[in-house]
Design a protein around this motif. Structure first.
Motif, PDB file in Angstrom:
ATOM      1  N   VAL A  34       0.765  -1.255   0.114  1.00 34.48           N
ATOM      2  CA  VAL A  34       0.073  -0.107   0.132  1.00 34.48           C
ATOM      3  C   VAL A  34       0.798   1.274   0.097  1.00 34.48           C
ATOM      4  CG1 VAL A  34      -0.164   0.132   2.515  1.00 34.48           C
ATOM      5  CG2 VAL A  34      -1.851   1.165   0.962  1.00 34.48           C
ATOM      6  N   PHE A  35       2.090   1.122   0.725  1.00 33.01           N
ATOM      7  CA  PHE A  35       2.891   2.434   0.872  1.00 33.01           C
ATOM      8  C   PHE A  35       3.733   2.830  -0.519  1.00 33.01           C
ATOM      9  CE2 PHE A  35       6.662   5.136   1.178  1.00 33.01           C
ATOM     10  CZ  PHE A  35       6.036   5.997   2.318  1.00 33.01           C
ATOM     11  N   LYS A  36       4.169   1.757  -0.986  1.00 39.85           N
ATOM     12  CA  LYS A  36       4.627   1.659  -2.500  1.00 39.85           C
ATOM     13  C   LYS A  36       3.846   2.316  -3.524  1.00 39.85           C
ATOM     14  CE  LYS A  36       8.245  -1.572  -1.342  1.00 39.85           C
ATOM     15  NZ  LYS A  36       8.714  -3.144  -1.732  1.00 39.85           N
ATOM     16  N   THR A  37       2.853   1.589  -3.552  1.00 42.62           N
ATOM     17  CA  THR A  37       1.795   2.058  -4.518  1.00 42.62           C
ATOM     18  C   THR A  37       1.193   3.649  -4.372  1.00 42.62           C
ATOM     19  OG1 THR A  37       1.028  -0.413  -4.703  1.00 42.62           O
ATOM     20  CG2 THR A  37      -0.660   1.548  -5.545  1.00 42.62           C
ATOM     21  N   ALA A  38       1.053   3.878  -3.130  1.00 44.45           N
ATOM     22  CA  ALA A  38       0.770   5.429  -2.641  1.00 44.45           C
ATOM     23  C   ALA A  38       1.684   6.340  -3.311  1.00 44.45           C
ATOM     24  CB  ALA A  38       0.205   5.482  -1.499  1.00 44.45           C
ATOM     25  N   PHE A  39       2.905   5.928  -2.776  1.00 47.25           N
ATOM     26  CA  PHE A  39       3.853   6.893  -3.218  1.00 47.25           C
ATOM     27  C   PHE A  39       4.314   7.031  -4.620  1.00 47.25           C
ATOM     28  CE2 PHE A  39       8.567   7.583  -3.856  1.00 47.25           C
ATOM     29  CZ  PHE A  39       8.885   8.672  -3.313  1.00 47.25           C
ATOM     30  N   PHE A  40       4.172   5.985  -5.502  1.00 45.75           N
ATOM     31  CA  PHE A  40       4.335   6.344  -6.707  1.00 45.75           C
ATOM     32  C   PHE A  40       2.920   7.011  -7.421  1.00 45.75           C
ATOM     33  CE2 PHE A  40       7.934   3.498  -6.534  1.00 45.75           C
ATOM     34  CZ  PHE A  40       8.612   3.640  -7.699  1.00 45.75           C
ATOM     35  N   LYS A 221       3.003  -0.049  10.969  1.00 44.62           N
ATOM     36  CA  LYS A 221       3.841  -1.143   9.866  1.00 44.62           C
ATOM     37  C   LYS A 221       3.863  -0.812   8.620  1.00 44.62           C
ATOM     38  CE  LYS A 221       3.819  -5.844   8.572  1.00 44.62           C
ATOM     39  NZ  LYS A 221       3.052  -7.423   8.448  1.00 44.62           N
ATOM     40  N   THR A 222       3.052  -0.101   7.938  1.00 45.09           N
ATOM     41  CA  THR A 222       3.036   0.452   6.923  1.00 45.09           C
ATOM     42  C   THR A 222       3.868   1.733   6.626  1.00 45.09           C
ATOM     43  OG1 THR A 222       0.641   0.116   6.403  1.00 45.09           O
ATOM     44  CG2 THR A 222       1.509   1.926   5.036  1.00 45.09           C
ATOM     45  N   TRP A 223       3.965   2.373   7.463  1.00 45.10           N
ATOM     46  CA  TRP A 223       5.081   3.483   7.547  1.00 45.10           C
ATOM     47  C   TRP A 223       6.347   3.093   7.779  1.00 45.10           C
ATOM     48  CZ3 TRP A 223       4.619   8.026   5.780  1.00 45.10           C
ATOM     49  CH2 TRP A 223       3.314   8.777   5.716  1.00 45.10           C
ATOM     50  N   TRP A 224       6.610   2.147   8.758  1.00 44.72           N
ATOM     51  CA  TRP A 224       7.889   1.734   8.781  1.00 44.72           C
ATOM     52  C   TRP A 224       8.459   0.888   7.515  1.00 44.72           C
ATOM     53  CZ3 TRP A 224      12.071   1.627  11.575  1.00 44.72           C
ATOM     54  CH2 TRP A 224      12.847   0.550  11.495  1.00 44.72           C
ATOM     55  N   GLY A 225       7.595   0.058   6.887  1.00 41.29           N
ATOM     56  CA  GLY A 225       7.927  -0.490   5.480  1.00 41.29           C
ATOM     57  C   GLY A 225       8.192   0.639   4.459  1.00 41.29           C
ATOM     58  N   LEU A 230      12.310   3.952   1.371  1.00 43.95           N
ATOM     59  CA  LEU A 230      13.061   5.140   0.948  1.00 43.95           C
ATOM     60  C   LEU A 230      14.148   5.631   1.471  1.00 43.95           C
ATOM     61  CD1 LEU A 230       9.597   7.193   1.116  1.00 43.95           C
ATOM     62  CD2 LEU A 230      10.549   6.250  -0.940  1.00 43.95           C
ATOM     63  N   TRP A 231      14.335   5.296   3.067  1.00 40.34           N
ATOM     64  CA  TRP A 231      15.554   5.715   3.633  1.00 40.34           C
ATOM     65  C   TRP A 231      16.310   4.661   4.287  1.00 40.34           C
ATOM     66  CZ3 TRP A 231      16.700  10.591   2.435  1.00 40.34           C
ATOM     67  CH2 TRP A 231      15.639  11.488   2.133  1.00 40.34           C
ATOM     68  N   GLY A 232      15.831   3.589   4.395  1.00 34.19           N
ATOM     69  CA  GLY A 232      16.646   2.478   5.022  1.00 34.19           C
ATOM     70  C   GLY A 232      17.098   1.307   4.067  1.00 34.19           C
ATOM     71  N   ARG A 233      16.696   0.229   4.021  1.00 31.93           N
ATOM     72  CA  ARG A 233      16.864  -0.501   3.051  1.00 31.93           C
ATOM     73  C   ARG A 233      15.796  -1.079   2.288  1.00 31.93           C
ATOM     74  NH1 ARG A 233      21.329  -4.710   6.242  1.00 31.93           N
ATOM     75  NH2 ARG A 233      22.954  -3.210   6.715  1.00 31.93           N
TER      76      ARG A 233
END
Length: 284
Positions: A34-40, A221-225, A230-233
């Protein structure tokens, strides 16, 4: 400001492709994340209006350019950005089917773009240079970091990789116009910080709006992922920070990062853009 360093064999020309992605955009198309989809999707919402302004910013100086090769690339730049705007407008319209308040998000961004459009032409062009640098670096990330597109369907990969390749191909056009007609390093760097702030601001706001619709705005969990992405791995943004900041060098030129190999590899992969070679894409 640095002299024109655009390679002589870089020729910018529009590719008249259309993408039919309505069904894909009804899903969490980025690996069911959900996060990656929303970001793009959040980035896509900025493209139609942004690219119209980029076209205007470069076109305002076109009649003052004497370099015939740069003039050809300006024409190609205008064509490419026009097609990007059209395809992402269709993309954004298709996002409505998931219940996103597209009108609200578009109006929020259009208010900002109306302000930018009212600036003098030198500042608008400086803003376009900064934004084109951002899109070129993000294109590099998309093409060079495998995890950036991990789990993405062939259809969506086709659109994002096509857009990335053309952002790389025309990444120096606005910059070369700025060097030729304005050449103000201080203006260029100050406006870079302004554009950086607004790019991340509207991407963040749009991402939040879509996560709210998905019921995931306050899901840790969504924000951590997402922050890991974006910033971790793999850290898609973190890995690109040196490339973003290279823009601040006084002798910077976009083609100091010579990634023509991606353009050539993509051309071979897509068999010179035969309509049948790009999934769910066809010639306009």
């Amino acid at each position: 400001m640095t002299a024109n360093q655009t390679p002589a064999d870089v020729h910018v020309h529009p590719r008249h492709l259309k993408f039919e992605l309505h069904d894909e955009l009804a899903t969490l198309w980025h690996g069911n994340d959900v996060f990656k989809t929303a970001f793009f999707n959040a980035m896509s919402l900025q493209f139609p209006d942004g690219e119209h302004l980029f076209i205007k910013s470069v076109r305002d100086f076109r009649d003052e350019i004497n370099d015939p090769e740069l003039l050809k690339n300006i024409k190609g730049f205008i064509g490419q950005e026009g097609i990007h705007s059209r395809e992402h407008a269709k993309y954004n319209e298709a996002l409505r089917q998931r219940g996103y308040d597209i009108d609200y998000m578009e109006k929020r961004f259009q208010k900002h773009m109306a302000f930018v459009g009212g600036l003098n032409r030198d500042r608008r062009l400086a803003g376009t240079c900064a934004a084109e640098h951002f899109t070129a670096v993000l294109a590099k990330a998309l093409l060079e970091i495998p995890e950036a597109m991990d789990g993405v369907s062939p259809e969506m990969q086709a659109l994002w990789k096509w857009h990335a390749i053309e952002e790389i191909e025309h990444k120096s056009v606005a910059f070369d116009v700025f060097v030729d007609r304005v050449g103000n390093h201080r203006m260029r760097t100050i406006i870079f910080f302004v554009v950086s702030y607004n790019f991340f601001k509207f991407t963040f706001l749009n991402t939040c709006s879509m996560l709210k619709t998905e019921g995931k705005l306050w899901d840790l969990k969504t924000w951590w992922g997402g922050m890991q992405f974006l910033w971790g791995r793999p850290g898609v943004i973190r890995k690109m920070m040196p490339h973003f900041l290279a823009y601040l060098k006084k002798d910077f030129h976009p083609w100091q990062e010579d990634n023509r190999q991606h353009i050539e590899a993509w051309k071979k992969t897509t068999a010179d853009l035969s309509p049948d070679s790009v999934p769910h894409a066809h010639s306009a």
